[in-house]
Design an enzyme around this catalytic site. Structure first.
Site, PDB file in Angstrom:
ATOM      1  N   HIS A  14       0.815  -1.209   0.000  1.00 15.39           N
ATOM      2  CA  HIS A  14       0.000   0.000   0.000  1.00 15.39           C
ATOM      3  C   HIS A  14       0.853   1.266   0.000  1.00 15.39           C
ATOM      4  O   HIS A  14       2.046   1.240   0.325  1.00 15.39           O
ATOM      5  CB  HIS A  14      -0.917   0.018   1.229  1.00 15.39           C
ATOM      6  CG  HIS A  14      -0.171   0.015   2.526  1.00 15.39           C
ATOM      7  ND1 HIS A  14       0.409   1.146   3.054  1.00 15.39           N
ATOM      8  CD2 HIS A  14       0.120  -0.985   3.399  1.00 15.39           C
ATOM      9  CE1 HIS A  14       1.010   0.854   4.198  1.00 15.39           C
ATOM     10  NE2 HIS A  14       0.863  -0.439   4.420  1.00 15.39           N
ATOM     11  N   GLU A  89      -2.189  -7.282   7.078  1.00 13.23           N
ATOM     12  CA  GLU A  89      -0.919  -7.274   7.791  1.00 13.23           C
ATOM     13  C   GLU A  89      -0.983  -8.226   8.991  1.00 13.23           C
ATOM     14  O   GLU A  89      -2.075  -8.625   9.420  1.00 13.23           O
ATOM     15  CB  GLU A  89      -0.619  -5.841   8.252  1.00 13.23           C
ATOM     16  CG  GLU A  89       0.703  -5.651   8.967  1.00 13.23           C
ATOM     17  CD  GLU A  89       1.902  -6.040   8.122  1.00 13.23           C
ATOM     18  OE1 GLU A  89       2.110  -7.258   7.960  1.00 13.23           O
ATOM     19  OE2 GLU A  89       2.618  -5.151   7.651  1.00 13.23           O
TER      20      GLU A  89
END
Length: 217
Positions: A14, A89
């Site tokens: 990201h 994550e």
């Protein structure tokens, strides 16, 4: 040209967030892109079009920083973003929200065990390395079965991409990190029907200024 029956996955980290800049551990905390991260995602989307990269589908973690990045890439590709929670994550337990500079003081024992990469330690209610590895392996297996012979893109996170690198290269889970994963980097892996391989890693040629690389956050 893509080899017949070869599966290609382009993993993207990201764009930048304020917590990346502060070096604050994010984990599952849902932090948005900052202005620089939005610009990085836009540059990446334009670069993929310019170089003629097209994808059969685009996936994203369900966290906002990844989804925003994926959506920016998907719109000019005329694709929808498919959410896959396994792209999240690692949940870093009690370390979430702490600055890297503060963690050794606030959680000294936990921090030392984190640095030691104790494989079954959950970081105080988070996710152990073994659990994290299993999740990433499950995700790769899913993509390989569902999209064999295709080219897909998936937006994820720094720690997740480090784990993918370990799986593909068969790096030990308790070894020190060697993979560099800058924000909005392109990280290509392939499967030839037998094994995974790294094609290209940490590519930020679409960016003109510095990007941040954070350790497993």
């Amino acid at each position: 040209m893509q080899a017949q029956h070869q599966t290609r996955i382009c993993f993207v980290r990201h764009g930048e967030t304020d917590w990346n800049v502060e070096k604050r551990m994010q984990g599952h905390t849902d932090i948005p892109l900052n202005a620089h991260g939005v610009m990085q995602a836009d540059r990446l989307a334009k670069a993929l079009l310019k170089t003629g990269q097209h994808f059969d589908c685009i996936y994203s973690s369900d966290l906002e920083r990844a989804f925003h990045t994926a959506k920016t890439i998907a719109i000019p590709q005329s694709l929808d973003v498919l959410i896959h929670p396994d792209l999240r994550e690692r949940h870093v337990g009690k370390l979430q929200g702490l600055l890297l500079a503060d963690a050794p003081r606030v959680e000294p024992e936990l921090w030392q065990r984190h640095l030691a990469r104790e494989l079954d330690f959950d970081l105080g209610g988070g996710e152990s390395i073994v659990q994290f590895h299993a999740r990433m392996q499950r995700m790769l297996n899913h993509f390989l079965v569902k999209h064999a012979g295709k080219q897909i893109l998936a937006v994820s996170h720094g720690g997740a991409l480090d784990m993918i690198y370990r799986i593909v290269t068969q790096q030990a889970l308790n070894a020190e990190r060697v993979a560099v994963v800058p924000n909005t980097s392109l990280n290509w892996i392939t499967h030839d029907g037998n094994t995974w391989a790294i094609e290209r890693w940490g590519d930020t040629s679409h960016l003109t200024d510095s990007v941040l690389d954070n350790i497993e956050i």
